[in-house]
Design a protein around this motif. Structure first.
Motif, mmCIF file in Angstrom:
data_model
loop_
_atom_site.group_PDB
_atom_site.id
_atom_site.type_symbol
_atom_site.label_atom_id
_atom_site.label_comp_id
_atom_site.label_asym_id
_atom_site.label_seq_id
_atom_site.Cartn_x
_atom_site.Cartn_y
_atom_site.Cartn_z
ATOM 1 N N LEU A 8 -34.187 12.487 -53.009
ATOM 2 C CA LEU A 8 -33.168 11.254 -52.305
ATOM 3 C C LEU A 8 -32.427 12.120 -50.770
ATOM 4 C CD1 LEU A 8 -34.141 7.952 -54.306
ATOM 5 C CD2 LEU A 8 -35.456 8.955 -52.462
ATOM 6 N N ALA A 9 -31.464 12.383 -51.915
ATOM 7 C CA ALA A 9 -30.204 13.199 -50.847
ATOM 8 C C ALA A 9 -31.002 13.761 -49.617
ATOM 9 C CB ALA A 9 -29.420 13.950 -51.646
ATOM 10 N N GLU A 10 -32.038 14.106 -49.215
ATOM 11 C CA GLU A 10 -32.518 15.219 -48.431
ATOM 12 C C GLU A 10 -32.627 14.053 -47.210
ATOM 13 O OE1 GLU A 10 -34.819 17.850 -48.303
ATOM 14 O OE2 GLU A 10 -33.562 19.752 -50.075
ATOM 15 N N LYS A 11 -33.471 13.643 -47.514
ATOM 16 C CA LYS A 11 -33.948 11.843 -46.818
ATOM 17 C C LYS A 11 -33.153 11.485 -46.231
ATOM 18 C CE LYS A 11 -38.118 8.734 -46.245
ATOM 19 N NZ LYS A 11 -38.859 7.910 -47.138
ATOM 20 N N ARG A 12 -32.011 10.600 -47.208
ATOM 21 C CA ARG A 12 -31.195 10.677 -46.431
ATOM 22 C C ARG A 12 -30.386 10.938 -45.526
ATOM 23 N NH1 ARG A 12 -28.565 6.088 -49.204
ATOM 24 N NH2 ARG A 12 -26.318 7.314 -49.101
ATOM 25 N N MET A 13 -30.326 12.389 -45.808
ATOM 26 C CA MET A 13 -29.249 13.533 -44.603
ATOM 27 C C MET A 13 -30.515 13.503 -43.284
ATOM 28 S SD MET A 13 -26.402 14.569 -44.663
ATOM 29 C CE MET A 13 -26.510 14.731 -42.390
ATOM 30 N N ILE A 14 -31.203 13.555 -43.336
ATOM 31 C CA ILE A 14 -32.010 13.208 -42.730
ATOM 32 C C ILE A 14 -31.882 12.462 -41.916
ATOM 33 C CG2 ILE A 14 -34.219 13.692 -41.559
ATOM 34 C CD1 ILE A 14 -35.209 15.619 -44.461
ATOM 35 N N GLU A 15 -32.147 11.631 -42.447
ATOM 36 C CA GLU A 15 -32.550 9.959 -41.784
ATOM 37 C C GLU A 15 -30.524 9.797 -40.968
ATOM 38 O OE1 GLU A 15 -34.840 7.551 -44.947
ATOM 39 O OE2 GLU A 15 -32.682 7.268 -44.920
ATOM 40 N N ILE B 165 -28.987 12.273 -40.364
ATOM 41 C CA ILE B 165 -28.302 13.306 -38.705
ATOM 42 C C ILE B 165 -29.184 12.117 -37.810
ATOM 43 C CG2 ILE B 165 -29.141 15.139 -37.571
ATOM 44 C CD1 ILE B 165 -28.669 16.576 -40.510
ATOM 45 N N ARG B 166 -30.394 12.028 -37.623
ATOM 46 C CA ARG B 166 -31.469 11.659 -37.199
ATOM 47 C C ARG B 166 -31.307 9.845 -35.966
ATOM 48 N NH1 ARG B 166 -37.103 10.306 -39.269
ATOM 49 N NH2 ARG B 166 -36.153 8.439 -40.059
ATOM 50 N N ASP B 167 -30.917 9.131 -37.026
ATOM 51 C CA ASP B 167 -30.478 7.398 -36.907
ATOM 52 C C ASP B 167 -28.829 7.053 -37.168
ATOM 53 O OD1 ASP B 167 -32.896 7.494 -37.066
ATOM 54 O OD2 ASP B 167 -33.164 6.900 -38.790
ATOM 55 N N GLY B 168 -27.715 8.523 -37.300
ATOM 56 C CA GLY B 168 -26.559 8.105 -37.897
ATOM 57 C C GLY B 168 -26.568 7.125 -39.192
ATOM 58 N N ASN B 169 -27.475 6.681 -39.968
ATOM 59 C CA ASN B 169 -27.014 6.656 -41.429
ATOM 60 C C ASN B 169 -28.216 6.470 -42.302
ATOM 61 O OD1 ASN B 169 -28.560 4.187 -39.484
ATOM 62 N ND2 ASN B 169 -28.072 3.156 -41.180
ATOM 63 N N ALA B 170 -27.657 6.385 -43.066
ATOM 64 C CA ALA B 170 -29.215 6.572 -44.050
ATOM 65 C C ALA B 170 -29.862 5.652 -44.088
ATOM 66 C CB ALA B 170 -28.679 7.273 -45.659
ATOM 67 N N ALA B 171 -30.970 4.722 -44.132
ATOM 68 C CA ALA B 171 -31.969 3.973 -44.511
ATOM 69 C C ALA B 171 -32.111 3.856 -46.472
ATOM 70 C CB ALA B 171 -32.891 3.899 -43.375
ATOM 71 N N THR B 172 -33.040 5.084 -47.162
ATOM 72 C CA THR B 172 -33.285 5.435 -47.843
ATOM 73 C C THR B 172 -32.226 5.209 -48.973
ATOM 74 O OG1 THR B 172 -34.978 6.955 -47.349
ATOM 75 C CG2 THR B 172 -34.346 6.658 -49.349
ATOM 76 N N ARG B 173 -32.399 4.367 -50.152
ATOM 77 C CA ARG B 173 -31.558 3.811 -50.919
ATOM 78 C C ARG B 173 -31.919 5.120 -52.292
ATOM 79 N NH1 ARG B 173 -34.407 1.940 -54.720
ATOM 80 N NH2 ARG B 173 -36.410 0.036 -54.309
ATOM 81 N N PHE B 174 -30.680 5.375 -53.524
ATOM 82 C CA PHE B 174 -30.921 5.665 -53.960
ATOM 83 C C PHE B 174 -31.944 5.116 -55.424
ATOM 84 C CE2 PHE B 174 -27.179 7.855 -52.980
ATOM 85 C CZ PHE B 174 -28.207 9.075 -52.389
ATOM 86 N N MET B 175 -32.182 5.400 -56.387
ATOM 87 C CA MET B 175 -33.288 5.021 -57.050
ATOM 88 C C MET B 175 -32.746 3.391 -58.063
ATOM 89 S SD MET B 175 -34.822 8.191 -58.684
ATOM 90 C CE MET B 175 -36.460 7.971 -59.423
ATOM 91 N N GLN B 176 -33.469 2.654 -58.113
ATOM 92 C CA GLN B 176 -33.299 1.579 -58.804
ATOM 93 C C GLN B 176 -34.219 1.706 -59.717
ATOM 94 O OE1 GLN B 176 -32.539 -1.244 -55.907
ATOM 95 N NE2 GLN B 176 -30.341 -1.320 -54.927
ATOM 96 N N PRO B 177 -33.712 0.942 -61.132
ATOM 97 C CA PRO B 177 -34.783 0.224 -62.060
ATOM 98 C C PRO B 177 -36.010 -0.595 -61.695
ATOM 99 C CG PRO B 177 -32.341 -0.736 -62.334
ATOM 100 C CD PRO B 177 -32.388 -0.017 -61.606
#
Lengths: 326, 326
Positions: free
Chosen positions: A278-285, A287-299
């Protein structure tokens, strides 16, 4: 051959040989008490396990249906788990996320950390989530298991020490990691127990996909039931397994049963092939959008890693885990 | 009781009980095949080992003369070796020499790294020196061995998980360490195999010197035959063993047989009591004189660590190692 460990038995599990099509498995206790004992006596034990495997394929052995819920990681624990970061596109993205520069010699000097190995999660075991603020993340990796590797082993010599290959989910706590790494002693709290694929295989099971140093196949990653990555494990890795082994053995022997990980499998064209954490996707977001939309894992979140051979059959079985509170 | 492992037998050695006066030792294989098995089944096995130990003291057992050359480290290998840095005077010296401030949370957040544990050196085994440019150094430490510790274990609960105590020589390669730590993944090549004292003891063997969290005795360090340190292990440690265990168990279980180290035993009055590594002495020289006169270890150098009880008897036997080229 394909090998696995039943959870039943002691802390090292009970060894089984698994059929190529993942339909059946047969006890290997007539040959060796545990897979840990097998890798510690590989020269003697491997031919006997090969015989057993051939008998299973020929339908000449009493067998059980293949059931990953009964399986531990192939080595339920190990005396050494050393995990690399061989795919620099991953390191580049996560370092950017942590605000840390790439090491100056990242192209020539492999990154490798000493991981906790006293008790691994099973391949379909739940992933405990104690605190959602810890930033729970998965990392899809390839790993190899070695026999005894002498100190000073060369990259060329290291090839022959690779005896078994498997997949890994190297679970990471991203929000624990940043303050921990700043302290300078590496990962500890930020790397809880990893999980491995149900099955480990001898290199011949990969056919031409195994080059002696890398696995030339995509890692299929499914997150919450949706395609998340088809990242090619043979592309964009700067260090092959023999490089990582030689690096690890520079100043000390590595005992048989050492597991060496590739680090998160990552390709430069992540916009096409996706990611393995998820960290990679969050970083890509970011870089692209200024913030990470994908959250980390939850139950309730689920993560699945698998690799298919050219015949479409799952090589290692699937790591398939659900996050649970606790 | 005092326990040790003969080198003979398999990779985990052969267990023995050792007499309090370090004169005799007796096989414990009638109770348990290895000390690793013992700690993994401590509740059941410890009373039986205690009985054996009492029989040895009473002269009722067949026994061998105590001979450390026949001994491996008590756990010749472990599934986990996690080493702390609990004596902040050591860290303070390092940072002072480099002109760097102490981290803001150094008083509240323990430092702990995942060490290599697949094969330890024996207590009187030679220390291989492959390259004198690597900056070979010793580090005298106290360590404890735990039974199974559940994730989230509190400091108070951690006390009861300390089952055995021993000494450690945590061998370090100082010139490999600096570039390695800069990479941010912690120690790997810079921490080759550690050695432990010949004997590990149950806490009761320390009498009042064991507080439940620390050992209130000086560590006697002899380098090349001369007094090098009489550093008090009960003074100037910011984190006790239960603190280190609770820190290690914050995000995961710790399996039985986990070894937790204190880090280099160091006192604030190092000008009086000396040191437990060469790096500290070099730092003191650098601060005082502008450069370090003391060189790192070379073939032929000897290092000895020992701790005496109030009765003058060696508690753990001596780590006594000679550097050899190789």
């Amino acid at each position: 051959m394909k090998l696995a460990s039943l959870k039943s038995g002691g802390r090292d599990g009970t060894p089984v040989v698994v059929s190529r099509d993942l339909s059946r498995m047969a006890l290997a206790t007539s040959v060796v008490p545990t897979l840990r004992d097998a890798i510690e006596n590989w020269g003697q034990v491997a031919p006997e396990l090969q015989t057993l495997s051939a008998q299973l394929e020929a339908g000449k052995l009493d067998s059980l249906p293949y059931d990953p819920t009964t399986l531990a990681s192939p080595l339920p624990r190990a005396f050494q788990w050393a995990d690399g970061s061989a795919y620099l596109s991953h390191m580049r993205l996560v370092r950017k996320a942590r605000g840390v520069e790439m090491p100056a010699n990242s192209q020539t000097d492999p990154m490798l950390y000493q991981g906790g190995s006293d008790a691994f999660l099973g391949p379909v075991d739940p992933i405990p989530c104690v605190d959602t603020d810890w930033g729970l993340d998965f990392e899809g990796e390839i790993a190899v298991i070695t026999d005894d590797v002498p100190m000073g082993c060369s990259t060329e010599q290291a090839k022959s020490h690779i005896k078994l290959i498997l997949l890994c989910n190297d679970i990471s706590l991203r929000h624990v990691m940043r303050p921990e790494l700043i302290k300078g002693f590496g990962f500890f709290q930020s790397k809880p127990a990893s999980a491995f694929s149900p099955i480990c295989v001898t290199p011949d099971e990969l056919g031409k996909a195994w080059t002696g140093g890398r696995v030339n196949l995509p890692l299929l990653t499914t997150y919450n039931g949706e395609d998340y990555g088809r990242v090619h494990a043979g592309k964009d890795l700067t260090f092959e397994f023999p490089d990582l082994i030689a690096h690890a053995a520079r100043t000390r022997d590595l005992a048989a049963g050492t597991i060496i990980g590739s680090g998160t499998v990552s390709n430069e064209d992540h916009d096409v092939v996706g990611s393995n954490c998820l960290a990679e996707k969050r970083m890509i977001e970011t870089i692209r959008d200024g913030n990470a939309a994908t959250r980390f894992m939850q139950p309730g979140d689920t993560i699945r890693f698998e690799m298919l051979g050219e015949d479409g059959v799952s090589i290692f079985g699937a790591i398939d885990q659900t996050v649970v509170a606790g």
